[in-house]
Each structure stands twice: as structure tokens, then as C-alpha cells.
Design a protein around this motif. Structure first.
Motif, PDB file in Angstrom:
ATOM      1  N   ARG A  99     163.523  24.890 103.992  1.00 20.91           N
ATOM      2  CA  ARG A  99     164.819  24.335 104.381  1.00 20.91           C
ATOM      3  C   ARG A  99     165.680  24.026 103.156  1.00 20.91           C
ATOM      4  N   VAL A 100     165.040  23.835 102.016  1.00 20.03           N
ATOM      5  CA  VAL A 100     165.792  23.560 100.786  1.00 20.03           C
ATOM      6  C   VAL A 100     165.708  24.743  99.818  1.00 20.03           C
ATOM      7  N   GLY A 101     165.423  25.925 100.373  1.00 22.58           N
ATOM      8  CA  GLY A 101     165.447  27.141  99.567  1.00 22.58           C
ATOM      9  C   GLY A 101     164.214  27.389  98.729  1.00 22.58           C
ATOM     10  N   LEU A 102     163.111  26.709  99.051  1.00 22.17           N
ATOM     11  CA  LEU A 102     161.882  26.879  98.283  1.00 22.17           C
ATOM     12  C   LEU A 102     160.824  27.603  99.095  1.00 22.17           C
ATOM     13  N   ALA A 103     159.757  28.016  98.428  1.00 26.85           N
ATOM     14  CA  ALA A 103     158.633  28.650  99.109  1.00 26.85           C
ATOM     15  C   ALA A 103     157.781  27.601  99.819  1.00 26.85           C
ATOM     16  N   GLY A 104     157.020  28.045 100.791  1.00 26.41           N
ATOM     17  CA  GLY A 104     156.112  27.143 101.489  1.00 26.41           C
ATOM     18  C   GLY A 104     154.882  26.785 100.683  1.00 26.41           C
ATOM     19  N   CYS A 105     154.679  27.459  99.553  1.00 30.19           N
ATOM     20  CA  CYS A 105     153.461  27.250  98.750  1.00 30.19           C
ATOM     21  C   CYS A 105     153.642  26.063  97.811  1.00 30.19           C
ATOM     22  N   ASP A 106     153.661  24.874  98.366  1.00 29.28           N
ATOM     23  CA  ASP A 106     153.932  23.681  97.576  1.00 29.28           C
ATOM     24  C   ASP A 106     152.742  22.735  97.625  1.00 29.28           C
ATOM     25  N   MET A 107     152.282  22.271  96.478  1.00 30.38           N
ATOM     26  CA  MET A 107     151.257  21.234  96.367  1.00 30.38           C
ATOM     27  C   MET A 107     149.969  21.613  97.111  1.00 30.38           C
ATOM     28  N   GLY A 108     149.648  22.893  97.120  1.00 35.16           N
ATOM     29  CA  GLY A 108     148.400  23.337  97.730  1.00 35.16           C
ATOM     30  C   GLY A 108     148.498  23.697  99.190  1.00 35.16           C
ATOM     31  N   ALA A 109     149.706  23.742  99.759  1.00 38.08           N
ATOM     32  CA  ALA A 109     149.850  23.978 101.193  1.00 38.08           C
ATOM     33  C   ALA A 109     149.278  25.327 101.626  1.00 38.08           C
ATOM     34  N   CYS A 110     149.480  26.368 100.833  1.00 37.17           N
ATOM     35  CA  CYS A 110     149.000  27.700 101.237  1.00 37.17           C
ATOM     36  C   CYS A 110     147.483  27.818 101.141  1.00 37.17           C
ATOM     37  N   ALA A 111     146.854  26.926 100.406  1.00 35.94           N
ATOM     38  CA  ALA A 111     145.391  26.930 100.311  1.00 35.94           C
ATOM     39  C   ALA A 111     144.762  26.022 101.351  1.00 35.94           C
ATOM     40  N   ILE A 112     145.345  24.843 101.569  1.00 33.94           N
ATOM     41  CA  ILE A 112     144.703  23.828 102.398  1.00 33.94           C
ATOM     42  C   ILE A 112     145.079  23.953 103.869  1.00 33.94           C
ATOM     43  N   LEU A 113     146.374  24.131 104.161  1.00 31.31           N
ATOM     44  CA  LEU A 113     146.813  24.129 105.563  1.00 31.31           C
ATOM     45  C   LEU A 113     146.139  25.202 106.412  1.00 31.31           C
ATOM     46  N   PRO A 114     145.981  26.455 105.922  1.00 27.76           N
ATOM     47  CA  PRO A 114     145.290  27.456 106.757  1.00 27.76           C
ATOM     48  C   PRO A 114     143.857  27.073 107.082  1.00 27.76           C
ATOM     49  N   ARG A 115     143.215  26.325 106.207  1.00 30.73           N
ATOM     50  CA  ARG A 115     141.840  25.914 106.473  1.00 30.73           C
ATOM     51  C   ARG A 115     141.773  24.850 107.569  1.00 30.73           C
ATOM     52  N   ILE A 116     142.888  24.176 107.810  1.00 32.54           N
ATOM     53  CA  ILE A 116     142.924  23.146 108.844  1.00 32.54           C
ATOM     54  C   ILE A 116     143.371  23.718 110.180  1.00 32.54           C
ATOM     55  N   VAL A 117     144.476  24.481 110.181  1.00 37.70           N
ATOM     56  CA  VAL A 117     145.060  24.936 111.457  1.00 37.70           C
ATOM     57  C   VAL A 117     144.914  26.434 111.686  1.00 37.70           C
ATOM     58  N   GLY A 118     144.427  27.177 110.697  1.00 36.59           N
ATOM     59  CA  GLY A 118     144.325  28.624 110.834  1.00 36.59           C
ATOM     60  C   GLY A 118     145.471  29.327 110.122  1.00 36.59           C
ATOM     61  N   GLN A 119     145.234  30.559 109.715  1.00 36.95           N
ATOM     62  CA  GLN A 119     146.196  31.310 108.904  1.00 36.95           C
ATOM     63  C   GLN A 119     147.520  31.542 109.623  1.00 36.95           C
ATOM     64  N   GLY A 120     147.467  32.001 110.864  1.00 43.13           N
ATOM     65  CA  GLY A 120     148.698  32.320 111.577  1.00 43.13           C
ATOM     66  C   GLY A 120     149.554  31.095 111.833  1.00 43.13           C
ATOM     67  N   ARG A 121     148.939  30.008 112.252  1.00 41.12           N
ATOM     68  CA  ARG A 121     149.700  28.792 112.510  1.00 41.12           C
ATOM     69  C   ARG A 121     150.280  28.226 111.222  1.00 41.12           C
ATOM     70  N   LEU A 178     154.883  27.239 107.548  1.00 41.68           N
ATOM     71  CA  LEU A 178     155.363  27.335 106.168  1.00 41.68           C
ATOM     72  C   LEU A 178     156.559  28.271 106.033  1.00 41.68           C
ATOM     73  N   TYR A 179     156.636  29.326 106.867  1.00 40.30           N
ATOM     74  CA  TYR A 179     157.803  30.212 106.827  1.00 40.30           C
ATOM     75  C   TYR A 179     159.031  29.571 107.465  1.00 40.30           C
ATOM     76  N   THR A 180     158.840  28.893 108.587  1.00 44.54           N
ATOM     77  CA  THR A 180     159.990  28.384 109.339  1.00 44.54           C
ATOM     78  C   THR A 180     160.392  26.976 108.936  1.00 44.54           C
ATOM     79  N   GLY A 181     159.444  26.182 108.440  1.00 43.32           N
ATOM     80  CA  GLY A 181     159.729  24.783 108.147  1.00 43.32           C
ATOM     81  C   GLY A 181     159.950  23.939 109.379  1.00 43.32           C
ATOM     82  N   ARG A 182     159.604  24.484 110.548  1.00 46.30           N
ATOM     83  CA  ARG A 182     159.883  23.769 111.797  1.00 46.30           C
ATOM     84  C   ARG A 182     158.962  22.557 111.954  1.00 46.30           C
ATOM     85  N   THR A 183     159.349  21.675 112.841  1.00 45.43           N
ATOM     86  CA  THR A 183     158.565  20.474 113.105  1.00 45.43           C
ATOM     87  C   THR A 183     157.382  20.802 114.003  1.00 45.43           C
TER      88      THR A 183
END
Length: 270
Positions: free
Chosen positions: A145-167, A172-177
Motif C-alpha cells: 500500500r505504500v509502494g514497498l514489497a511484501g518481503c518485510d521483516m521476514g514476512a516471506c519466510a515466516i508467514l507461509p509457514r503459518i498460513v500456507g504459501q498461497g494465502r 502480501l501481494y494485495t495488502g488486504r485486511t
């Protein structure tokens, strides 16, 4: 070793009760955004927790009905657009070091989320070991939403392990709630509780954890994090070594003696 019960941070609220540290970000009028200073102070606090004898678990709590609105637009984003690349990299490394400190502090971390948990606030929840929320919790990794990548502070490594890669990719692509109901269904949140019960529920969980073998809990946290990068054979061997270490503790012997006596063990963390 050190004592942290009397810590007096400048940029967040801190209280220790019964070896449980409670943290609240303290700008409720703006939904508790982070600043350069609060990032750094939180990083340093979690680094020091490794050596704390009087803290065995940490609970992040909301303040004023919200968890954290992420990096402060005026205090962080405004100055960042004026920095050169070297200064920007120093900042992003510092925020990443905060997550590393959370992961490596040796203490279970619980996030109790109400209201807004977005940007870095969502990251704090993500980097915690256990997450409890209210039905009103709104979580967003809104970096795009502020023009940055979703790969911030470990999000691309940690979040998929919690909710799955697709989710994770969608968030991370949409920034949606992500609604609280989605978060629970996807495994991001362990459970949902009503707002009036949130703090008590999180602190009850923390009390249950600290009543257990806390040295062994530190080993569990280490293995949960380190085994991400291990193959199965390495992980099994690492756990064999970890359990052999725990078998040398007084708590292991206390548990055995309590079992023989048909009593509940009283763990002492050594």
C-alpha cells in the motif's frame, strides 16, 4: 544473567508479574504506531531477554482497543523518503533485527491482538509463538500500500509457514485486511476470544507456560526456529541432542519423582 522486572523503557509500557513480561505500545491516540526509537528499544529489550532470570514469557497486549498500526507515517515514512540508500538499509536491517531478537530471545512470546494490527504490528504478531485475537481484530501486511514489497521483516519466510504459501502470497501481494475469522481458520490465530476476556486469556496462557519446565521451553523455541532450515535427518538428530540436554536438568528428575509419588511436578527451570 540479568534482572529485567525493573526495566523502565522510554517508548513502550513494560510490566513484569510472576515472570511474565507485559508489553504495550503506548500511543493509543494513534493506534500505537512504531517509531525509530521504539523499534530500537524493543530490539534491545528482546536481545537482553536472553539473559533475564526473572522473565520466562512475554505477552504483547493492545492499548486503547488497538494492537499496533505499524510504522508511524510521519515519524518513519516521511524521513525515509529523504534518506540515501545506506541509511535506508540501516533502518530495514534494524527492523529485521527486532524480529530476529524476538525469535532468539529464548522465551515464548504471545500476542494478544485487538483492533488494528497492520504493517509492523502484523509482523509482531507473526513473529510471536502464539497469537490470540478478538473477533474485531484486523490484520494486514500492507507494505504494498505504500509502494514497498511484501518481503518485510521476514514476512516471506515466516508467514507461509503459518498460513500456507498461497494465502501468504495473497496477503502480501494485495495488502488486504485479514479478518479475525479468516486468521483463526487459516491458523494465524490460535483462537478468538471476546475483548473483555483477551488479556486474561493471554496471561493465563503465559502463566501456564511459565509454570512448566522453562529451560526446556527455551530449547523448544530454539528448535522450532532452527529446524526451518534443516533436513529431516538433521532435525531428528538436533532434537535427540536437545532432549539429552534436557534430561540433565533438575526439572526432568522432579517430574519423574512427582510421577512416582502420584503428585503434580513443581518445575524450577533448571
Amino acid at each position: 544473567m540479568s534482572a529485567m522486572a525493573k526495566l523502565k523503557p522510554k517508548h513502550f509500557l513494560w510490566q513484569v508479574e510472576g515472570k511474565v513480561a507485559k508489553i504495550r505500545l503506548d500511543r493509543p491516540e494513534r493506534k500505537n504506531p512504531l517509531t525509530f526509537d521504539s523499534y530500537a528499544e524493543l530490539r534491545d529489550t528482546f536481545r537482553e531477554l536472553v539473559y533475564a532470570e526473572d522473565v520466562d514469557a512475554v505477552v504483547f497486549l493492545p492499548n486503547g482497543g488497538n494492537f499496533c498500526s505499524g510504522g508511524d507515517v510521519h515519524d518513519i515514512i516521511g524521513p525515509l523518503v529523504k534518506m540515501d540508500m545506506k541509511a535506508m538499509l540501516a533502518f530495514t536491517r534494524m527492523t529485521g533485527d527486532f524480529v530476529k531478537a524476538m525469535l532468539n530471545c529464548g522465551k515464548p512470546v504471545i500476542s494478544a491482538v485487538d483492533g488494528v494490527a497492520v504493517g509492523a504490528g502484523a509482523i509482531i504478531a507473526m513473529a510471536s509463538d502464539i497469537r490470540i485475537a478478538t473477533p474485531e481484530a484486523k490484520t494486514a501486511f500492507l507494505f504494498t500500500r505504500v509502494g514497498l514489497a511484501g518481503c518485510d521483516m521476514g514476512a516471506c519466510a515466516i508467514l507461509p509457514r503459518i498460513v500456507g504459501q498461497g494465502r501468504a502470497a495473497e496477503l502480501l501481494y494485495t495488502g488486504r485486511t485479514m479478518s479475525a475469522a479468516e486468521g483463526e481458520r487459516w491458523g494465524f490465530y490460535n483462537r478468538l476470544v471476546e475483548p473483555a476476556a483477551l488479556e486474561g486469556d493471554a496471561l493465563d496462557m503465559a502463566a501456564r507456560i511459565v509454570s512448566g519446565p522453562t529451560f526446556a521451553h527455551g530449547i523448544t523455541k530454539t528448535q522450532l526456529n532452527q529446524e526451518w532450515s534443516m533436513g529431516l535427518d538433521q532435525a531428528i538428530e538436533a532434537e535427540a541432542q536437545a532432549q539429552a540436554i534436557c534430561m540433565q536438568t533438575g526439572d526432568f528428575e522432579r517430574a519423574y519423582k512427582a510421577f512416582v509419588a502420584n503428585e503434580k511436578p513443581v518445575f524450577e527451570g533448571d
